[in-house]
Write an enzyme that holds these catalytic residues in place. Sequence first.
Site, mmCIF file in Angstrom:
data_model
loop_
_atom_site.group_PDB
_atom_site.id
_atom_site.type_symbol
_atom_site.label_atom_id
_atom_site.label_comp_id
_atom_site.label_asym_id
_atom_site.label_seq_id
_atom_site.Cartn_x
_atom_site.Cartn_y
_atom_site.Cartn_z
ATOM 1 N N ARG A 91 0.861 -1.176 0.000
ATOM 2 C CA ARG A 91 0.000 0.000 0.000
ATOM 3 C C ARG A 91 0.902 1.233 0.000
ATOM 4 N NH1 ARG A 91 -2.277 3.126 5.021
ATOM 5 N NH2 ARG A 91 -3.633 4.575 3.933
ATOM 6 N N ARG A 241 -8.465 14.717 13.622
ATOM 7 C CA ARG A 241 -8.212 15.749 12.597
ATOM 8 C C ARG A 241 -9.399 16.693 12.471
ATOM 9 N NH1 ARG A 241 -6.561 11.554 7.995
ATOM 10 N NH2 ARG A 241 -5.745 10.095 9.519
ATOM 11 N N GLU A 385 -9.260 -3.453 1.824
ATOM 12 C CA GLU A 385 -8.187 -2.859 1.034
ATOM 13 C C GLU A 385 -7.082 -3.870 0.755
ATOM 14 O OE1 GLU A 385 -8.683 0.147 4.082
ATOM 15 O OE2 GLU A 385 -7.927 1.620 2.655
#
Length: 417
Positions: A91, A241, A385
């Site tokens: 990745r 965040r 993923e």
Amino acid sequence: MNILVINAGSSSLKYQLYDMRDESVLAKGKVERIGMDSAILSHEPSGKNEVREVSEILEHTTAIRKVLGMLIHPEHGVLERIEDVHAVGHRVVHGGEAFSSSVIVNEEVKSQIKRLFDLAPLHNPAHMLGIQAVEQNLPNVPQAVVFDTAFHQTMPAHAFLYAIPMVLYRRHKIRRYGFHGTSHAYVSERAAQFLGKPYEELKIVTCHIGNGASCAAVMNGKSIDTSMGMTPLEGLMMGTRSGDIDPAVVPFIMAKEDLTVNEVSSMLNKHSGLLAISGISSDMREVTEAMQSGDKIAGFAFDMFTYRIRKYIGAYAAAMNGIDALVFTAGIGENSEAVRKAVCSGLTFLGLEFDDERNRTGRGQERLISTDASKVAVLVIPTNEEWMIARDTYALVSGGEPHGIAVTPEQVPSRGS
Ligand code: ADP
């Protein structure tokens, strides 16, 4: 063919070994605290007991050597010989404009990834360490790289440019890239399969809501917009965040609080979001529990979090002139009934009819959580993923085409050139 999927971070490395004959996972695990004398290797071989080993692992080459040792371990291993690792897929977070699909690693690809260090200083250097560590341990094994940004390279220029002087795009490639692309690609395509409709004819909004969170507008099988930007800080409110913020706030707080660039960046990335607003945790489970036991501030943080997601869904409905499907995935999207319900509660104007009972049942499975009459199909699709990385690596090393569309980013109009 056996494929080892690697997600290398600066001090950690996650892995998963696939047998592509039946796409089964033979083993998975992670190495944590790389660089320390008490690094931890946790290994989960399929059908065998988990094992945890603490040892000195000072760099990634040693980490990979330990992982490979574990894969052929007489007791905990799943392979006879190390030659049974036939390919490795990595990745890589940032592919910039250079990569719009997965590729086999060669010298040119490695220098391109290095050129992107500036855009992803926390991630790409660590991925490169992972690639080099595999080269050292398995010099003859082909490697492929799968980029988080690649799926979003189909965005049109009006969606990916920021309205700042064009010279900044030309000189420094400052633009929206978007992230979680492998996940948005996987769940949007699965959604089409689930609904039994052609992927190329659907308008889908995908919500990847984990610690990091982003939404994407996927129209006719292509990402046309996404909430994360040049970095994974823009867009939704996340665990730690801030997501969207007036850019003028940054110089303002730097002046008022006497903060350096690093300090303000750390504040926005690590000390904001759910953590800052709830004052309890960056973890949605803890915030939801506090809210359900009557904590008003936790409830407020939850409302703010879900409001932002709803706002993006509305924006993407406008961007695509409608939505056929809305997909929830990742830690919060897959597991939080409360978040899905709150997000969908204000979307009846789209003809969306939420089904409470379906939302409550079927955890861990792909499922529909809207009513049969709903104009928008709401789905929960667990992301995968690692499997996407294994699949692309397999396709590339077998001489086939990787998933996704190799596109040239749309040319940005310019005067006189
Ligand atoms: P990352 O971005 O680190 O990969 P994940 O996709 O693993 O993150 O998501 C982590 C988030 O998922 C955390 O906020 C966690 O609280 C949340 N989560 C996991 N399980 C549940 C649950 N049952 N209910 C609510 N939130 C959950």
